[in-house]
Design a protein around this motif. Structure first.
Motif, short mmCIF file in Angstrom:
data_model
loop_
_atom_site.label_atom_id
_atom_site.label_comp_id
_atom_site.label_asym_id
_atom_site.label_seq_id
_atom_site.Cartn_x
_atom_site.Cartn_y
_atom_site.Cartn_z
N HIS A 533 -74.53 -34.07 81.54
CA HIS A 533 -74.25 -34.96 80.41
C HIS A 533 -75.02 -34.52 79.17
O HIS A 533 -74.45 -34.38 78.07
CB HIS A 533 -74.67 -36.40 80.74
CG HIS A 533 -73.78 -37.09 81.73
ND1 HIS A 533 -74.27 -37.89 82.73
CD2 HIS A 533 -72.43 -37.10 81.88
CE1 HIS A 533 -73.27 -38.39 83.44
NE2 HIS A 533 -72.14 -37.91 82.94
N LEU A 558 -71.99 -42.62 77.92
CA LEU A 558 -72.05 -41.87 79.18
C LEU A 558 -72.95 -42.57 80.20
O LEU A 558 -72.65 -42.59 81.40
CB LEU A 558 -72.56 -40.45 78.92
CG LEU A 558 -71.58 -39.51 78.23
CD1 LEU A 558 -72.29 -38.25 77.75
CD2 LEU A 558 -70.45 -39.13 79.19
N PRO A 562 -70.96 -43.15 83.75
CA PRO A 562 -71.36 -41.75 83.95
C PRO A 562 -70.33 -40.86 84.63
O PRO A 562 -70.55 -39.65 84.74
CB PRO A 562 -72.62 -41.88 84.82
CG PRO A 562 -72.49 -43.19 85.50
CD PRO A 562 -71.76 -44.08 84.55
N PRO A 566 -68.65 -35.50 78.76
CA PRO A 566 -68.97 -35.83 77.37
C PRO A 566 -67.76 -35.78 76.44
O PRO A 566 -67.57 -36.69 75.60
CB PRO A 566 -70.02 -34.77 76.99
CG PRO A 566 -70.69 -34.45 78.29
CD PRO A 566 -69.60 -34.51 79.31
N ALA A 569 -65.55 -38.84 77.08
CA ALA A 569 -66.17 -40.07 76.59
C ALA A 569 -66.11 -40.13 75.07
O ALA A 569 -65.87 -41.19 74.48
CB ALA A 569 -67.61 -40.15 77.07
#
Length: 638
Positions: A533, A558, A562, A566, A569
């Motif tokens: 992440h 995130l 999770p 990235p 998101a």
């Protein structure tokens, strides 16, 4: 607290540092080394463990005492739990990654690797290992570290498997989680060269810094534990297990010195009184009509009250030997090992519902006079008998010497009795794992954290404080990875550098140390963020796909969900970078909406409109670009 003359008392101390290694797999199998929530376990099984004899047919005293407590051990298994962890399959070969990291640590302490490392079994029957023993291998010996009070020798370093994680006490015994069992662990033992509490703390800090310098050790609560061996000249060697925080080590040493010094004084005073320990007796009849809730509860359940007279002990059982701990606490610790809730003694009675008349009757029942003390246990009959016998044995020891023993560290810097010191009889060879020949020739020597701080300032132009935060922080290995290709935003001289693919070091450092700290304070679950992440977010900024201002928002998104990548998101949250045309359009809209203010105030309207522009763009644009375009639009209208 009294500050003792440690040299006059003959203080001798040593450390054992236990540090989990951050390897991909466990020491003797291919299972992952990640901890999980016990609720995620998929099944359970139970075991009963018993001590075994050494090669010479001897039984270890610590293992024998542990086995006297009849307990069932329950283990939580997971979808990755293998037969090795369950002790249904022999262990595999020693993990190569763990061995290499251990050799790196050995170099930092000037240690000499052994020619051939053999795995041994160390008997442990407290349930923390499904096998009833822990596997351990000596890797290096004869090193040293420097402290301000002199050199401290490093006697040995072992590579061993971590124990299972204790989850809860059950009605029948103890519940353990198997996710921690088998994680590679280095055990570093110093020589008994430490002569003050301050030196103990400094030595532990130095060893901790050297371990973290490898970038290959786990971080966080429970990943490093310190054991401290303490003795004074008239006392005894005591091993204190499980010191979780480095900051507690000096207090642990001070309190143990005080405890031993007080026990020596108690021994001498008991000798002057010609004190002795009497026979254990059943005194249930004294308390048939008691108002004590503890005693009545035991009797109503069919239990009994047992007692031991301590002749000449009046006033001694209640004497403080460490902060909030008394000789009576020591007796109670031994009684608790056998299932009792503790003891009562006449130095603290009448109290807890026990009346003065009951104290008088108790003394008469066991033949104790005014110079004597009496200790009692109320519990199930079998437990009460075993517990009072254990308390009586500890009282006998108080007449003779400070006992050699293993103690557990408490959160307040004091300690409690655990078991006798283990002996050589607990070790014997592991025949299922072949020996290995450690080869340090191809193992690079890690850069010290102190050296990293200097390099980060010089090479990456970080301030001293930020450089130190990064070097000593848990994200240091990730920082090194993301900037490994060089300095992308500017070179060391401040000029532009387009040849590197690495993430801007200042951005990486502030994100990992400042931004994450701020999010954590705002109750964002940053523990859900993985290295993938963090790396992905930083690369998006570097590639121009995310403005600096959007980093916190994307990390928050995130952390709360999770499972997303990235890029995914950012798109779902509308956090992608806006091009210059989109930014100008948003800026113009804000300026036109506030045209009267701009006409009247000119550039003085900038500050208020800047915040409005950033809010309208919702972190999609870099602040420098917004600032530049906003100034242009205001100047057009001013």
């Amino acid at each position: 607290m009294t500050e003792y003359d440690y040299e006059a008392l003959g203080l001798v101390a040593g450390l054992e540092i236990h540090q989990q290694l951050d390897t991909a797999t466990k020491l003797f199998c291919q299972c992952p080394t990640e901890l999980r929530d016990p609720d995620a376990s998929t099944r359970r099984f139970t075991r009963y463990l018993h001590p075994t004899r050494s090669e010479l047919g001897e039984l270890d005293d610590a293992a024998v005492e542990e086995s006297r407590v009849d307990r069932e051990f329950e283990y939580l298994a997971y979808d990755t739990t293998c037969l090795v962890e369950e002790d249904d399959e022999p262990p595999h070969e020693l993990d190569a990654e763990a061995l290499e990291t251990t050799l790196e640590v050995a170099q930092l302490m000037d240690m000499h690797p052994v020619d051939q490392a053999h795995v041994m079994r160390k008997i442990v029957v407290d349930g923390s290992n499904t096998t009833g023993f822990q596997r351990s291998s000596l890797i290096a010996t004869d090193g040293e570290i420097e402290t301000s009070e002199g050199t401290v020798g490093i006697e040995d370093m072992l590579l061993e498997e971590e124990s299972a994680q204790r989850v809860a006490e059950t009605d029948d015994g103890v519940r353990y989680s198997l996710d921690r069992l088998g994680i590679p662990l280095v055990e570093i033992g110093t020589s008994p060269d430490i002569s003050s509490p301050e030196q103990a703390l400094e030595a532990a800090e130095r060893i901790g810094m050297l371990l973290r310098s490898t970038g290959k050790v786990k971080r966080g609560l429970g990943t490093i534990r310190q054991d401290v061996n303490v003795s004074i000249e008239d006392g005894a060697r005591v091993e204190i297990k499980g010191v979780q925080s480095l900051d507690d080590i000096d207090d642990i040493v001070r309190n143990e010195v005080a405890r031993q010094a007080e026990l020596v004084e108690i021994r001498d005073e008991l000798a002057d009184r010609d004190a002795s320990v009497g026979d254990v007796e059943d005194v249930t009849g004294v308390f048939e009509d008691t108002d004590s809730g503890v005693i009545a509860g035991a009797l109503n359940a069919g239990g009994s009250v047992t007692a031991v007279p301590l002749y000449g002990f009046d006033g001694i059982v209640g004497r403080e030997i460490a902060p909030d701990r008394r000789l009576g606490t020591e007796l109670s610790d031994h009684a608790k090992r056998h299932g009792a809730g503790g003891i009562f003694h006449t130095d603290e009675l009448p109290a807890y519902g026990v009346t003065e008349d009951e104290v008088v009757a108790l003394r008469e029942a066991v033949g104790a006079g005014p110079e004597d003390a009496v200790a009692i246990v109320a519990a199930e009959t079998e437990i009460a008998e075993a517990a009072i016998e254990a308390a009586a044995e500890r009282a006998e020891t108080a007449l003779e010497a400070v006992p050699e023993e293993t103690r557990g560290a408490n959160d307040d810097g004091t300690t409690r009795y655990l078991r006798p010191l283990p002996g050589a009889a607990r070790m014997y060879p592991e025949t299922d794992v072949p020996p290995v020949e450690p080869d340090p020739s191809e193992v690079p020597e890690p850069e010290l954290l102190t050296e990293k701080v200097d390099r980060y300032q010089e090479e990456y132009d970080l301030g001293e404080g930020l450089a130190e935060q990064v070097a000593y922080g848990k994200y240091m290995p990730l920082f090194e990875d993301v900037v490994a290709e060089g300095i992308s935003a500017s070179d060391a001289s401040g000029g532009s550098s387009d040849s590197s693919d690495g993430v801007d070091p200042t951005l990486a450092a502030t994100t990992l140390e400042s931004t994450l700290t701020e999010l954590r304070r705002d109750d964002v679950p940053v523990e859900n963020l993985t290295d993938e992440h963090l790396n992905g977010v930083l690369e998006m900024v570097e590639d121009g796909d995310l403005p600096n201002e959007g980093v916190g928002d994307l990390l928050t998104a995130l952390a709360e969900a999770p499972d997303r990548a990235p890029e995914e998101a950012a798109e779902e949250e509308g956090l992608g970078g806006a091009d210059e045309g989109e930014v100008r359009e948003a800026v113009v809209e804000v300026v036109e909406r506030n045209e009267a203010q701009v006409t009247e105030e000119g550039m003085q309207a900038f500050s208020g409109l800047m915040g409005e522009c950033m809010g309208a763009l919702r972190g999609k644009a870099d602040g420098d670009l917004v600032s530049e375009l906003l100034r242009e639009e205001i100047q057009k209208r001013a």
